[in-house]
Design an enzyme around this catalytic site. Structure first.
Site, PDB file in Angstrom:
ATOM      1  N   HIS A   1       0.496  -6.768   1.668  1.00 37.77           N
ATOM      2  CA  HIS A   1       1.100  -5.493   2.080  1.00 37.77           C
ATOM      3  C   HIS A   1       2.122  -5.765   3.180  1.00 37.77           C
ATOM      4  CE1 HIS A   1       0.416  -1.237   4.024  1.00 37.77           C
ATOM      5  NE2 HIS A   1       1.665  -1.437   3.641  1.00 37.77           N
TER       6      HIS A   1
ATOM      7  N   GLU B   1      -2.742   7.222   4.726  1.00 37.48           N
ATOM      8  CA  GLU B   1      -2.219   6.685   5.984  1.00 37.48           C
ATOM      9  C   GLU B   1      -1.951   7.844   6.931  1.00 37.48           C
ATOM     10  OE1 GLU B   1       1.570   4.021   7.620  1.00 37.48           O
ATOM     11  OE2 GLU B   1       1.620   4.852   5.590  1.00 37.48           O
TER      12      GLU B   1
END
Length: 322
Positions: A6, A187
């Protein structure tokens, strides 16, 4: 030895590369310390995205991307990574008025020529707030020219802008093109963002996903299905996805049996490296040695690499102190 699945291309640039690009453009970041000062002033997700966009605008040609990609590969290798998957956003090239196919090919070629032992892979990134049509254009590029270093497709950006279901057809198409899939969720939005992404998109991995910690049923599902969450603690702190590292829900995710992998996300913007993120686990986050090792193993198990690369990575990890 470590794998990070990521990362974002512009977020992996060395500061020296930013300074050199800025020097050519007569931009404020050419001054010593200017970028560091701008980074230190980031106080929330909006400020982070604005700074990210400012760095993107420093690029003016495919040649800039060749040079930058070489510096990214070198930086990731020097940071001690054995494997990396880096999001590249072709629609950013287009919005800069640059030929997207040429810029993407420039990054791919530079990655392919990276030193043996650290050749980054590309994840095609669609920006959520730009909609499903934009995401399909990203896949159009790949369908016309399926470069070998491209291993996956993902969706980033503002989770609140479009529902996950709007991209269901995009993900069906990505899988039909033999691309593995990931998605940013949970998130800056709540746990429902993660559940909706799992239901509508069926991704192989989830980036961030930390909001799932507030939903016991969702935690059980993630653990049962073995979904890897690529969690980036420094990113979450800087963008105020969590108020502080002390408030980070990593411990709850681990206690629930969720497969957590650790990621640096945008090391340039968060002044970190993947190794430093593991240092946070060892220090401020108080994660046990056994759980740190499991996180490192999960990065390899969730990677879109070959089985041979996975076995080699896990073997090297067994002899390392994480």
């Amino acid at each position: 030895m470590l794998a990070d699945c990521h990362l974002h291309f512009e977020g992996c640039l060395p500061e020296e590369t930013v300074r050199e690009l800025a020097r050519r453009r007569g931009h404020r970041f050419a001054e010593a310390g200017a970028f560091s000062d701008a980074r230190a002033a980031v106080a929330d997700s909006a400020a982070f995205l604005a700074l990210y966009a400012e760095v993107c605008r420093l690029f003016r040609s495919p040649d800039d991307y060749v040079e930058a990609a070489r510096s990214v590969a070198a930086r990731l290798a020097s940071d001690g990574l054995a494997y990396a998957e880096v999001y590249v956003s072709p629609e950013i090239f287009t919005r800069l008025g640059l030929p997207a196919s040429e810029c993407l090919a420039a990054v791919a070629e530079a990655f392919e020529r990276a030193p043996e032992g650290m050749r980054p892979r590309i994840l095609l990134d669609a920006v959520r707030q730009w909609g499903p049509e934009s995401a399909h254009r990203v896949l159009d590029l790949y369908e016309r020219r399926p470069l070998p270093s491209i291993v996956g497709f993902g969706l980033g950006g503002d989770e609140a802008s479009y529902p996950a279901a709007a991209f269901a057809g995009v993900y069906v198409r990505a899988r039909a093109l033999s691309l593995r899939t990931s998605v940013h969720a949970g998130e800056w939005a709540g746990s429902q963002s993660v559940a909706d992404a799992l239901d509508a998109l069926r991704p192989d991995r989830v980036d961030h996903g930390i909001a799932a910690a507030s939903d016991a049923r969702l935690l059980r599902r993630l653990a049962r299905e073995g979904t890897v969450l690529c969690v980036a603690p420094s990113s979450n702190r800087v963008t105020r996805a969590v108020p502080s590292l002390a408030a980070h829900p990593l411990a709850r995710l681990l206690a629930a049996g969720v497969r957590v992998a650790i990621a640096a996300d945008d090391p340039l913007f968060f002044d970190t490296t993947t190794r430093r993120e593991y240092g946070l686990l060892r220090g401020e986050l108080g994660v046990s040695k056994a759980d740190r090792r499991r996180c490192a193993e999960n990065a390899w198990r969730g990677a879109f690499c070959t089985p041979e690369e996975r076995r080699a990575g896990l073997s090297a990890l067994a002899a390392a102190d994480v």
